[in-house]
Design an enzyme around this catalytic site. Structure first.
Site, PDB file in Angstrom:
ATOM      1  N   GLU A 530       0.863  -1.178   0.000  1.00  0.00           N
ATOM      2  CA  GLU A 530       0.000   0.000   0.000  1.00  0.00           C
ATOM      3  C   GLU A 530       0.909   1.241   0.000  1.00  0.00           C
ATOM      4  O   GLU A 530       1.182   1.792  -1.029  1.00  0.00           O
ATOM      5  CB  GLU A 530      -0.948  -0.034   1.207  1.00  0.00           C
ATOM      6  CG  GLU A 530      -2.029   1.026   1.083  1.00  0.00           C
ATOM      7  CD  GLU A 530      -3.331   0.686   1.814  1.00  0.00           C
ATOM      8  OE1 GLU A 530      -3.436  -0.391   2.407  1.00  0.00           O
ATOM      9  OE2 GLU A 530      -4.243   1.525   1.780  1.00  0.00           O
ATOM     10  N   GLU A 800      -2.096   0.505  13.343  1.00  0.00           N
ATOM     11  CA  GLU A 800      -3.337   0.805  12.629  1.00  0.00           C
ATOM     12  C   GLU A 800      -4.554   0.426  13.479  1.00  0.00           C
ATOM     13  O   GLU A 800      -5.566   1.107  13.483  1.00  0.00           O
ATOM     14  CB  GLU A 800      -3.360   0.016  11.317  1.00  0.00           C
ATOM     15  CG  GLU A 800      -4.513   0.345  10.407  1.00  0.00           C
ATOM     16  CD  GLU A 800      -4.388  -0.335   9.056  1.00  0.00           C
ATOM     17  OE1 GLU A 800      -3.595  -1.292   8.926  1.00  0.00           O
ATOM     18  OE2 GLU A 800      -5.078   0.092   8.110  1.00  0.00           O
TER      19      GLU A 800
END
Ligand code: BGC
Length: 956
Positions: A530, A800
């Site tokens: 990502e 996260e």
């Protein structure tokens, strides 16, 4: 809190201040009145001269209309600046007396930052010298500063006579298992003669892809991953290097290694990289030599260069890592391929001609406008262990960059180096959270012996490094590996510390979140497939980052990319550079408005507002296109990753999406109105302010009832946090909404239940409603979900998900990234409120020192390198006595609020949560009008100017 008001308001206060300041200065600043005249006659010169967004003596600078900044010296004779003068010239000998480019004249102003150049037009390549002097608050002038300079780069594409070059290779290219073209790294070279004596030389260079360059065997510069990551179809950044010392009179060679990087490699979501089929890496370079006789020679990339893909770099990919095979050596005649003695004729099977293409007319070539990435720090492993014959090194810290290996190998063997953020319970690497990113480097040894290598064109997110394929006869040593931490080359400017090791670990994790995700652009995460410039994550973290690091230029540069990526329909992509297509998202795309404001507010640089104003207004138009009956229907993923969400896609949080989108519309309006005011666009300011009021009314009518309850969607912490934090409920229902917010915390068992959008608002909103005590309770909570929960589970970076890993369960199924800075947004409150350093005006020209004092801690504080110099605020609590140590830099005025009470840790009864501080208040040893014996009272106190202050509330 006891506020110390402005002394300007009253002459009697002024009198008090004079008496008081005399006491302070004579005790603290260590100079005597007898010496006073000496000091005022020779004011020390201004220091730390920078241009535009904090550049120091740049070569290849991007800005022909720069601004000038300086700092006043920390000197007893200098409280403030009353006037300044800047002189600018094309040659050092003209200064200060004969400035041929600009003389500002003596300007009555206390401004020391971002003074705009208003002189003759500056051109590409121009070298500019400048000096500044100031007058202090009593009208005495300083010496001229030391000479500072900058040199402009090639400002426009028309300055380039070079052509893009790349190896001639058969197409279509071979595809890898992801169906992505394989770009074998290229080596490009040419030789030339410098037939006169060289005065100076500049290498202007960039790539579609990533490059490193070499002259006569030497690496040019020490930057990594150049030129960086911009919307390549709009703008490519160029680099300038002073290579005067690398060239020789006679034969010279220049070489460039070129890899796919962000531009041509597998990067971003699949649908995007699949479009990259016809995109191949290319290099562009222009070497300009000035001889001592004034003549010039230019060497450019063109058809005369040669290229090979038969060099040791076999594969280089940002996600997948690098492969280096030492058998593919590019040496002969005792020389390396980037030295003049190397003979391509002796290796005809390797070297081919290049193909060239013209500079694109629609892609800007502009000098890089922020700092390059560099090798910033080296980490040594803290331990190693063996699993299945492989050795795993633990660096003790989750980090981003590359590993340098220095270990024994046997000829022909393949060293495999794998990277992960964690290890499984059996000690093996935990790689499940990497998506499809292999993060694997390979080195093939050409001979037996010690190999010393690090990759050039990739980066990994890791704490653990696994190696296999080394010479197993040797016992593994800790020094076989080191972690080279790479990030954008800014200085760390803010330091927070406290008596609580866990809070300090949180601060360290926040800081590492920045180090790990500020690699040329702000990314969501640095390890999985990502690594994108997600706008929402940046929106959350920008204010914190501006304290931790000198990220002014970094943000300004990324904002340019956002402007370039704004869609024709005025939408802002959710990821910049845009790798995901036409996705616009409330709470994410609003970064286009919030970040210019954050940068302005923390630095005082109005230009960031000017540059982005049109984009900001266009973003409002996009918001307006999404309205239905006054409420926004804009797409949003919502309060991303809210714990315990019952929504079908639980990642999207329970808070109503219309509420979120409307709240962010209002927020953006509010900021655009404030921006218009700063830019003196009075009509705009009125217009957006009245729109804000309109949206506020719509918001309340649509989402709240008269009892301050949410009436659409689920009541959540985030819905109340947005409403109160963005000032979207009227005074009539505010109290009820506040009570409802607290009820939500109660329902959650005193825990947070917020995702990316709600979490940054928790502490500021709790403070706004007078519940600092609860903000502290949340901050110091260790049970899930909370800021300190990951810390208690061994986190060395922000995660996260709050529970990405737990000691008892290991990695959760979707652990996600273990290096995601968004929740690090709490840093801002720690610096502003726990340490107590808050700007009261843009750029910390006026500050409020007002720490929140709590028995959770015995001391806390921060040091911040502000645009005016060092600000310090530390407090110490010892047996009910409070000591504050404060430093205010020159030209800054501070309102110091001495806390009148302490928040007591773990007290159940609300009434016991606050303990009054009583006693004698002194500043630098002198008592201030204090009604001792009772609560401290300050009647007549001035605003504080430059100096060091020790403030005590002592029991005596
Ligand atoms: C990213 C996030 C981002 C989110 C939004 C994720 O994959 O890692 O940080 O904000 O998507 O949808």
């Amino acid at each position: 809190m006891f506020k110390l008001p402005l002394f300007k308001n009253s002459t009697s206060l002024l009198r008090d201040w004079r008496t008081y300041s005399f006491v302070c200065l004579s005790t603290v600043l260590l100079f005597s009145c007898a010496n006073k005249e000496k000091y005022v006659q020779t004011l020390a010169q201004p220091e730390q001269l920078t241009i535009s967004e904090g550049f120091v003596e740049p070569v290849g600078f991007y800005d022909a209309q720069p601004s000038f900044s300086w700092k006043l010296p920390v000197d007893a004779s200098v409280k403030a600046q009353s006037q300044y003068r800047i002189v600018v010239a094309s040659s050092p000998d003209l200064l200060p007396g004969n400035p041929d480019l600009w003389d500002s004249g003596v300007i009555n102003s206390d401004t020391t930052n971002f003074v705009h150049y208003e002189g003759n037009e500056l051109k590409s390549r121009q070298r500019v010298f400048w000096q500044v002097k100031y007058w202090n608050e009593r009208g005495f002038d300083s010496n001229w500063s030391a000479l500072a300079s900058f040199e402009l780069g090639l400002l426009s594409s028309s300055d380039w006579s070079a052509e893009w070059i790349e190896i001639e290779q058969p197409t279509p290219l071979e595809l890898d298992k992801f169906d992505t073209p394989i770009h074998i790294p290229q080596y490009l070279r040419t030789t030339f003669t410098a037939d006169k004596s060289i005065k100076s030389a500049r290498l202007y260079i960039t790539a579609k892809g990533l490059f490193e360059s070499f002259i006569n065997g030497n690496r040019v510069g020490s930057d990594v991953l150049t030129p960086g990551y911009t919307p390549y179809h709009k703008r490519i950044e160029t680099l300038t290097y002073d290579v005067s010392k690398l060239l020789v009179s006679g034969e010279n060679a220049i070489g460039i290694t070129l890899a796919e990087g962000w531009y041509a490699g597998r990067f971003g979501p699949k649908r995007h990289w699949h479009k990259k089929r016809n995109i191949t890496p290319k290099a562009l370079a222009q070497l300009e030599i000035e001889y001592t006789d004034g003549t010039r020679k230019i060497v450019v990339t063109d058809k005369n260069w040669q290229a090979t893909q038969q060099g040791p770099l076999r594969r280089s990919s940002l996600y997948d890592g690098e492969m280096f095979d030492a058998n593919f050596s590019l040496k002969n005649n005792n020389a390396n391929w980037h030295e003049p003695q190397y003979e391509t004729e002796n290796a005809p099977e390797k070297w081919r001609s290049v193909q060239s293409s013209n500079i694109d007319s629609d892609v800007l070539l502009e000098p890089k406008r922020h700092f390059t990435s560099k090798n910033k720090q080296v980490l040594a492993p803290v331990s190693l262990h063996k699993v299945d014959g492989k050795i795993i090194f633990d660096l003790g810290q989750n980090m981003v960059g590359v590993a340098r290996v220095n270990l024994p190998m046997i000829e022909g063997e393949k060293l495999k180096i794998r990277f992960a953020e964690g290890i499984n319970s059996d000690g093996s690497l935990y790689t499940k959270n990497l998506g499809s990113a292999a993060q694997e480097d390979t080195y093939v040894a050409a001979k037996s012996g010690v190999v010393d290598w690090r990759p050039q064109f990739t980066f990994h997110g890791f704490r653990y490094v696994e190696v296999s394929g080394f010479d197993e006869k040797e016992a593994p040593q800790l020094d076989w590996i080191e972690g080279i931490v790479q990030y954008t080359d800014f200085e760390l400017t803010g330091h927070f510390t406290s008596s609580d090791p866990e809070l300090n670990q949180l601060q360290s994790n926040i800081e590492w979140g920045l180090k790990g995700n500020f690699l040329d652009i702000p990314t969501d995460c640095p390890q999985r497939s990502e690594r994108l410039g997600w706008t929402g994550d940046a929106l959350a973290f920008a204010p914190t980052s501006l304290f931790i690091a000198d990220s002014h230029a970094f943000w300004s540069a990324w904002l340019q990319s956002i402007r370039e990526e704004q869609f024709d329909n005025h939408g802002i992509p959710v990821v910049v550079p845009n790798e995901v297509g036409e996705i616009v998202q409330a709470g994410w795309s609003d970064a286009a408005v919030t970040i210019p404001w954050d940068v302005y507010w923390r630095t005082g640089d109005e230009r960031v507002l000017k540059e982005n104003y049109t984009m900001m207004k266009r973003w409002i138009l996009y918001h307006q296109s999404q309205l239905e009956n006054g409420v926004s229907k804009m797409w949003t993923v919502g309060d991303w990753l809210q714990p315990y969400s019952t929504r079908e896609d639980s990642r999207r949080g329970e808070t109503d999406h219309g509420l979120i989108s409307t709240a962010f519309y209002a927020r953006s309006l509010d900021i655009v109105a404030r921006t218009a005011k700063v830019l003196q666009r009075t009509d705009d300011a009125k217009h957006y302010a009245s729109l804000f009021e309109e949206v506020k009314a719509n918001f309340q009518a649509a989402f709240f009832d008269q009892q301050g309850n949410i009436k659409q969607g689920q009541p959540t912490q985030t819905s109340y946090l947005l409403a109160i934090g963005f000032d979207l409920v009227s005074d009539e229902i505010l109290q009820a909404a506040e009570a409802n917010l607290m009820k939500q915390f109660e329902i959650a068992g005193g825990h947070l239940r917020t995702g990316f959008l709600g979490t940054p608002l928790i502490a500021p909103v709790l403070e706004k409603i007078g519940r600092q005590d609860f903000a502290l309770e949340l901050l110091f909570k260790e049970s899930y979900p909370s800021w300190l929960f990951p810390v208690s589970q061994g986190a060395t970076t922000m995660w996260e998900r709050w529970d990405g890993y737990t000691h008892d369960k290991g990695y959760v199924k979707k652990a996600g990234s273990l290096n995601h800075y968004a929740y690090g947004a709490i840093g801002q409150w720690m610096y502003d409120r726990l340490a107590g350093i808050t700007p009261l005006s843009a750029g910390y020209k006026e500050v409020r020192i007002s720490p929140i004092v709590t028995t959770h801690l015995s001391h806390a504080g921060a040091t911040y390198q502000s645009p005016h110099g060092e600000i310090k605020s530390y407090w110490f609590l010892n047996q009910g006595e409070l000591r504050m140590e404060i430093t205010i830099p020159p030209n800054v005025t501070a309102t110091i609020e001495v806390p009148s009470f302490v928040y007591v840790k773990n007290s159940v009864e609300t009434t016991n949560k606050i303990k009054k501080l009583k006693g004698l208040l002194t500043v630098n040893g002198a008592a201030l009008n204090v009604d001792s014996g009772n609560d401290i009272q300050i009647n007549k106190n001035p605003q504080f100017s430059a100096g060091h202050y020790v403030i005590r509330v002592s029991k005596k």
